[in-house]
Scaffold this active site. Sequence first.
Site, PDB file in Angstrom:
ATOM      1  N   CYS A  94      -1.420  -0.882   0.521  1.00 54.56           N
ATOM      2  CA  CYS A  94      -1.945  -0.440  -0.970  1.00 54.56           C
ATOM      3  C   CYS A  94      -2.725  -1.438  -1.841  1.00 54.56           C
ATOM      4  O   CYS A  94      -3.311  -1.468  -2.140  1.00 54.56           O
ATOM      5  CB  CYS A  94      -1.149   0.670  -2.129  1.00 54.56           C
ATOM      6  SG  CYS A  94       0.257  -0.038  -1.530  1.00 54.56           S
TER       7      CYS A  94
HETATM    8  N1  LIG Z   1       4.346   4.972  -0.381  1.00 54.90           N
HETATM    9  C1  LIG Z   1       2.723   3.955  -0.431  1.00 54.90           C
HETATM   10  O1  LIG Z   1       1.873   3.404  -2.049  1.00 54.90           O
HETATM   11  C2  LIG Z   1       1.904   3.520   0.326  1.00 54.90           C
HETATM   12  C3  LIG Z   1       0.784   2.783   0.770  1.00 54.90           C
HETATM   13  C4  LIG Z   1       0.217   2.317   1.618  1.00 54.90           C
HETATM   14  C5  LIG Z   1       1.149   2.074   2.899  1.00 54.90           C
HETATM   15  N2  LIG Z   1       1.710   2.884   2.879  1.00 54.90           N
HETATM   16  C6  LIG Z   1       3.024   2.329   4.674  1.00 54.90           C
HETATM   17  O2  LIG Z   1       2.942   3.796   5.011  1.00 54.90           O
HETATM   18  C7  LIG Z   1       4.294   4.416   5.280  1.00 54.90           C
HETATM   19  C8  LIG Z   1       5.198   5.361   4.582  1.00 54.90           C
HETATM   20  O3  LIG Z   1       5.375   5.144   3.592  1.00 54.90           O
HETATM   21  P1  LIG Z   1       5.797   6.697   2.493  1.00 54.90           P
HETATM   22  O4  LIG Z   1       6.045   6.003   1.547  1.00 54.90           O
HETATM   23  O5  LIG Z   1       5.097   7.930   2.805  1.00 54.90           O
HETATM   24  O6  LIG Z   1       7.434   6.246   2.895  1.00 54.90           O
HETATM   25  P2  LIG Z   1       8.546   7.044   3.325  1.00 54.90           P
HETATM   26  O7  LIG Z   1       8.057   8.020   1.524  1.00 54.90           O
HETATM   27  O8  LIG Z   1       9.743   6.583   3.022  1.00 54.90           O
HETATM   28  O9  LIG Z   1       8.464   8.137   3.534  1.00 54.90           O
HETATM   29  C9  LIG Z   1       8.290   8.560   5.369  1.00 54.90           C
HETATM   30  C10 LIG Z   1       9.342   8.806   6.298  1.00 54.90           C
HETATM   31  O10 LIG Z   1       9.818   8.498   7.620  1.00 54.90           O
HETATM   32  C11 LIG Z   1      10.188   9.069   7.851  1.00 54.90           C
HETATM   33  N3  LIG Z   1      11.237   8.183   8.985  1.00 54.90           N
HETATM   34  C12 LIG Z   1      12.263   7.352   8.435  1.00 54.90           C
HETATM   35  N4  LIG Z   1      12.513   6.984   9.507  1.00 54.90           N
HETATM   36  C13 LIG Z   1      12.499   7.075  10.708  1.00 54.90           C
HETATM   37  C14 LIG Z   1      12.157   7.550  12.061  1.00 54.90           C
HETATM   38  N5  LIG Z   1      12.852   6.532  12.720  1.00 54.90           N
HETATM   39  N6  LIG Z   1      11.014   7.921  12.925  1.00 54.90           N
HETATM   40  C15 LIG Z   1      10.639   8.983  12.825  1.00 54.90           C
HETATM   41  N7  LIG Z   1      10.263   8.938  11.232  1.00 54.90           N
HETATM   42  C16 LIG Z   1      11.385   8.430  10.859  1.00 54.90           C
HETATM   43  C17 LIG Z   1      11.134   9.810   7.306  1.00 54.90           C
HETATM   44  O11 LIG Z   1      10.723  11.353   7.177  1.00 54.90           O
HETATM   45  P3  LIG Z   1      12.133  12.822   8.147  1.00 54.90           P
HETATM   46  O12 LIG Z   1      13.243  11.990   7.387  1.00 54.90           O
HETATM   47  O13 LIG Z   1      11.488  14.082   7.840  1.00 54.90           O
HETATM   48  O14 LIG Z   1      12.154  11.958   9.469  1.00 54.90           O
HETATM   49  C18 LIG Z   1      10.757   9.769   6.155  1.00 54.90           C
HETATM   50  O15 LIG Z   1      10.065  10.913   4.859  1.00 54.90           O
HETATM   51  C19 LIG Z   1       5.234   2.965   5.019  1.00 54.90           C
HETATM   52  O16 LIG Z   1       4.995   2.194   6.228  1.00 54.90           O
HETATM   53  C20 LIG Z   1       4.913   2.059   3.983  1.00 54.90           C
HETATM   54  O17 LIG Z   1       4.654   1.194   3.596  1.00 54.90           O
HETATM   55  C21 LIG Z   1       2.960   3.533   1.415  1.00 54.90           C
END
Ligand SMILES: NC(=O)c1ccc[n+]([C@@H]2O[C@H](COP(=O)([O-])OP(=O)(O)OC[C@H]3O[C@@H](n4cnc5c(N)ncnc54)[C@H](OP(=O)(O)O)[C@@H]3O)[C@@H](O)[C@H]2O)c1
Length: 324
Positions: free
Chosen positions: A135
């Site tokens: 981001c």
């Molecule tokens: N947030 C942002 O603004 C943003 C922007 C750009 C990129 N990103 C990237 O996008 C990715 C996701 O970000 P996010 O903000 O959506 O994260 P998040 O809100 O923490 O969600 C990640 C989800 O992954 C699942 N998870 C966790 N460990 C896992 C595992 N070992 N195997 C399978 N599923 C697992 C969990 O869902 P369950 O418990 O339902 O499985 C969790 O809710 C990250 O790498 C982040 O750096 C985020």
Amino acid sequence: MIKAGIIGGSGYTGGELIRILLNHPNAEIDFVYSTTRAGIPVTNAHPDLLGVTDIHFTGEVNLAVDVVFLCLGHGNSTKFLHENHFSSATRIIDLSNDFRLNKDAVFDGKEFVYGLPELQRNKITSARYIANPGCFATAIELALLPLAKAHLLHSQVHVNAVTGSTGAGVSPSATTHFSWRNGNVSWYKPFTHQHLGEINESLKSLQGNSGEILFLPMRGNFTRGILATAYTPFSGTVDEALHLYQDFYSDAEFTQMAKEPINLKQVVNTNQCHIHLHKHNDVLLVTSAIDNLLKGASGQAVQNMNLMFGFKEKEGLQLKAGVY
Ligand SMILES: NC(=O)c1ccc[n+]([C@@H]2O[C@H](COP(=O)([O-])OP(=O)(O)OC[C@H]3O[C@@H](n4cnc5c(N)ncnc54)[C@H](OP(=O)(O)O)[C@@H]3O)[C@@H](O)[C@H]2O)c1
């Protein structure tokens, strides 16, 4: 209609993907995988979707789906792909930083293309695997790429960017706790943020000697959006700089040059990046604004999906800003 799978659907970027794909005319959601909520309605994690969808989270992965979005924390995409072998026809769009750098771009015979359409739309169009940009990286690269293309990044570039709390994901932490974040502001990871790697690689792909980026990330007292400022010496006029940017973004569907100073809310809830230029003495100030969860994550992921499948680039992404 293509069929899409979402891994990590209970998180923030997964939730945004569900919202976008439910309204996409060329794609339908095949499954939303969750490690912790299999069998439970997605409205359990995303209550705003009540009355919109009755999809349930699943613990099963359809390995023959047309496209899969990996919305997992860093390191978990690699692990997930080691354990789940998708069909060779399945396109993969990864939102983590596992495959963004050149050194990580080939994994298990799959070549991941860095998914910033404004930098390499043609490569994305023929890609099967996409490393979706970070981001902060999206906001900062879009602010600086036109200068790199013109080989005008010679000295240090100072970058300051402030992000909302959703940038840190759904799991609560000390610095996303309401009592700490509300009415507060702070910097973190000064000059060492992990997105610097991809920012430098993108800039250097246009200008080999693009100088040092001094990046100070800030935590803001709001939930979503990134406002970035970058400044560097520039000898031309602001109109000359504007022409350079307008040329660079002439075919960009989601990056717009603003004549007036910009603010965050004009892009929040959209897939847009707005950029403004200001000149002071011999310094050019570039300001960019995006929604971290859309142009900075899930919106850009769907933009990449549209390009890979030959859909209109804007399909499913004509969203409405919050504004007020
Ligand atoms: N947030 C942002 O603004 C943003 C922007 C750009 C990129 N990103 C990237 O996008 C990715 C996701 O970000 P996010 O903000 O959506 O994260 P998040 O809100 O923490 O969600 C990640 C989800 O992954 C699942 N998870 C966790 N460990 C896992 C595992 N070992 N195997 C399978 N599923 C697992 C969990 O869902 P369950 O418990 O339902 O499985 C969790 O809710 C990250 O790498 C982040 O750096 C985020």
